[in-house]
Design an enzyme around this catalytic site. Structure first.
Site, short mmCIF file in Angstrom:
data_model
loop_
_atom_site.label_atom_id
_atom_site.label_comp_id
_atom_site.label_asym_id
_atom_site.label_seq_id
_atom_site.Cartn_x
_atom_site.Cartn_y
_atom_site.Cartn_z
N LYS A 158 -6.09 19.12 7.67
CA LYS A 158 -7.36 18.70 7.05
C LYS A 158 -8.45 19.74 7.36
CE LYS A 158 -6.76 13.69 7.65
NZ LYS A 158 -7.27 12.51 8.34
N GLU B 169 4.16 8.37 11.14
CA GLU B 169 2.83 8.69 11.66
C GLU B 169 2.66 8.11 13.07
OE1 GLU B 169 -0.73 9.36 8.87
OE2 GLU B 169 -1.29 7.51 9.84
N GLY C 56 -5.04 2.36 10.44
CA GLY C 56 -4.94 2.41 8.97
C GLY C 56 -3.58 1.94 8.47
N ARG C 57 -2.51 2.39 9.12
CA ARG C 57 -1.16 2.08 8.63
C ARG C 57 -0.72 0.65 8.95
NH1 ARG C 57 -1.38 6.08 12.26
NH2 ARG C 57 -0.41 5.84 14.30
N GLU D 134 -9.89 12.91 0.07
CA GLU D 134 -9.23 12.45 -1.17
C GLU D 134 -9.95 11.24 -1.76
OE1 GLU D 134 -7.76 13.18 1.70
OE2 GLU D 134 -5.78 14.09 1.40
N LYS E 252 -11.00 3.45 5.90
CA LYS E 252 -11.44 2.99 7.22
C LYS E 252 -12.58 3.88 7.71
CE LYS E 252 -9.72 2.48 11.91
NZ LYS E 252 -8.63 2.70 12.83
N HIS F 223 23.81 5.55 -6.70
CA HIS F 223 24.14 6.59 -7.69
C HIS F 223 23.36 7.87 -7.42
CE1 HIS F 223 26.40 3.76 -10.21
NE2 HIS F 223 25.54 2.88 -9.71
#
Ligand SMILES: O=P(O)(O)OC[C@H]1O[C@](O)(CO)[C@@H](O)[C@@H]1O
Length: 545
Positions: A514, A355, A269-270, A215, A209, A386
């Protein structure tokens, strides 16, 4: 109109909920079921292909009444209007929150600062559709004339988790294209993916965005360098696309303008998988099925916006979660999908929920004195049974859980599906009922144990039960039901943020780390020793040798 700043703990309903909790907290669900033969009918809902059973919760009519009153006192209904109407409810960033517009019926119009955003959405959807079809059909080809076989999505956070979750969830509906995802800045991630790729037949979608995310830019550059060891600079145009709000930055990367897909700052973004961020989804399942995903979300939007609270699935789930978080002190919630296809759903929801609602400052800028965002975790059933179910059944913590299952199996294997679903139903029953000492004794006696040997074993075999669960039973996992499911959780996030009096649509808390990583990188580049605490200083020295 700004969102109201109402302290939920100051409401009449909150005080009454506290008293009600004191009065009812020791009630056992087993007894509530015995007392009310109609409990399952009373606390369940049918909507489209969804059936929600919330009867295995530690609630009674009064609990629900008070929770609805709480939502009313916090002006939830007006907030919902503001959310769908495009008001600036992301106040700290000065933005509207309109992921719902991405799946709205674009024959209407919605004006934001004088622009009809539905017209823009329709335009980008057309662009996505034409582009996806041209790659899928083999009309667009790689630099040596071969059709594309692989697609790599390069992005992180909301620019990765939604696309990866959905493409995994809808793998059954996917075409011949192999999808790959590179997100972590750890070079091992990109290198392992590159090992599997043929540059001649791979298409890359860079999704960011902001187009400033460390990254994503690092991974995109590494991939570009790798690509250029096999192809020429001009070939970037036919092998790369980008999705962003930052169109200038994209230009400097060398991406051809007709492979640039815009998005908007009114999409977080999410919450962006419905936009061009979902390009890799459209590539994997085709644009028609991508549209079905949006249709499912749109139908859930309408349900959420137009249904009274008492029959409103996202509202009910949000309020139940508040009941456990703020009155029972439950810190976490598990999400257990009973389909392997949804194995990335908990990770996706972790970003969406944590977030958004991991905030300690209220809408007036003051620290809250109550709990906000729940911690979300989970894994598909039956694997999770399990792994961590022991703690849910017999641990010391109260962990409310959402069980998500499907009536039909996609592969038509009744044998596997019946085994899977027998576990699905058995677990919520076991969590609710438990097993008391009389039952344990009887079982041990039946096995021939008696006396001290029997008594010593009893406490370990007792299950207290009374563990709350929601059961969402959906007809079938399809693009449409998945769209509705994801939108359901998006609206649950919204309701909780409104009641907790926090801003759900910013994420300032991710910035400090960051910034500090940036400072450390600059110090290394300048061969300088920075000013850090003694622990960090020592760790940096050890790392650099
Ligand atoms: O799409 P972008 O701008 O690269 O951001 C990626 C992610 O980084 C964050 O800003 C913070 O982690 C997320 O909200 C976002 O989804």
């Amino acid at each position: 109109m700004p969102l109201p700043k109402i302290d939920p703990t100051g409401t009449k309903a909150w005080k009454q909920l506290r008293e009600h909790h004191e009065r009812t907290k020791n009630q056992h669900l087993k007894d509530l079921f015995l007392q009310d033969p109609d409990r399952a009918g009373r606390y369940s809902l049918n909507w489209e292909d969804f059936f929600l059973d919330y009867s295995k919760n530690r609630i009674d009519n009064r609990t629900l009444e008070l929770l609805f009153e709480l939502a009313g006192e916090c002006n939830l209904e007006a907030a919902i209007q503001a959310y769908f109407g495009g008001e600036t409810i992301n106040q700290t960033e000065g933005r509207a929150v309109l992921h719902t517009a991405l799946r709205a019926d674009t024959s209407g119009s919605l004006s934001l600062e004088g622009v009809d955003i539905l017209e823009e959405v329709a335009g980008v959807k057309k662009q996505i559709s034409a582009f996806a079809n041209s790659i899928i059909s083999g009309e667009k080809r790689g630099f040596t004339g071969k059709a594309f076989t692989d697609v790599v999505n390069i992005g992180i956070g909301g620019s990765d988790l939604g696309p990866v979750m959905v493409t995994e969830a809808l793998a059954y509906y996917s075409n011949h294209l192999n999808l790959h995802f590179v997100s972590n800045v750890d070079g091992d991630h990109v290198q392992e993916v590159l090992k599997k790729l043929d540059p001649e037949t791979t298409f890359f979608v860079v999704v960011s965005k902001s187009f400033t995310t460390q990254e994503t830019l690092a991974n995109a550059l590494t991939i570009k360098e790798w690509f250029l060891t096999h192809a020429a600079q001009k070939d970037i145009a036919s092998h790369f696309a980008a999705v962003s709000t930052n169109l200038k930055q994209i230009e400097s990367f060398g991406i051809s303008p007709d492979h640039v897909f815009p998005m908007w700052d009114w999409v977080g973004g999410r919450f962006s998988l419905w936009s061009a961020v979902g390009l890799s989804i459209a590539l994997a399942i085709g644009p028609e099925r991508f549209e079905d995903l949006l249709t499912g979300a749109r139908e859930m939007d309408a349900h959420f916006r137009d249904t009274p609270m008492q029959q409103n699935i996202p509202v009910i789930l949000a309020l139940l979660s508040i009941w456990y978080n703020n009155f029972y002190g439950a810190e976490t919630e598990a999400v257990i999908p009973y389909t392997q296809y949804l194995h990335r759903l908990p990770a996706y929801l972790q970003q969406g929920i944590m977030e958004s609602n991991g905030k300690y400052v209220n809408r007036a800028g003051k620290p809250v004195d109550y709990q906000t965002g729940t911690i979300i975790w989970g894994e598909p059933g039956t694997n999770s049974q399990h792994a961590f179910f022991q703690l849910i059944h017999q641990g010391t913590k109260l962990i409310p859980a959402d069980f998500i299952g499907f009536k039909q199996s996609l592969h038509g294997s009744t044998d596997h599906h019946e085994k899977l679903m027998a576990n699905f139903f058995a677990q919520t029953e076991a969590l609710m009922q438990g097993k008391d000492q009389h039952q344990v004794r009887a079982e041990l006696q039946a096995k021939g144990l008696q006396g001290e040997a029997l008594e010593q074993l009893v406490p370990f075999k007792v299950f207290e039960g009374n563990k709350p669960t929601n059961t969402l039973l959906i007809d079938k996992l399809t693009p449409k039901t998945l769209g509705a499911l994801v939108a359901l959780y998006e609206h649950k996030i919204f309701v909780q943020g409104i009641i907790w009096n926090i801003f759900s649509y910013d994420q300032w808390g991710v910035e400090l780390g960051k910034e500090l990583a940036g400072s450390i990188l600059r110090e290394w580049a300048d061969s300088q020793v920075g000013n850090h605490d003694s622990s960090t200083m020592r760790l940096l020295q050890i790392f650099k040798g």
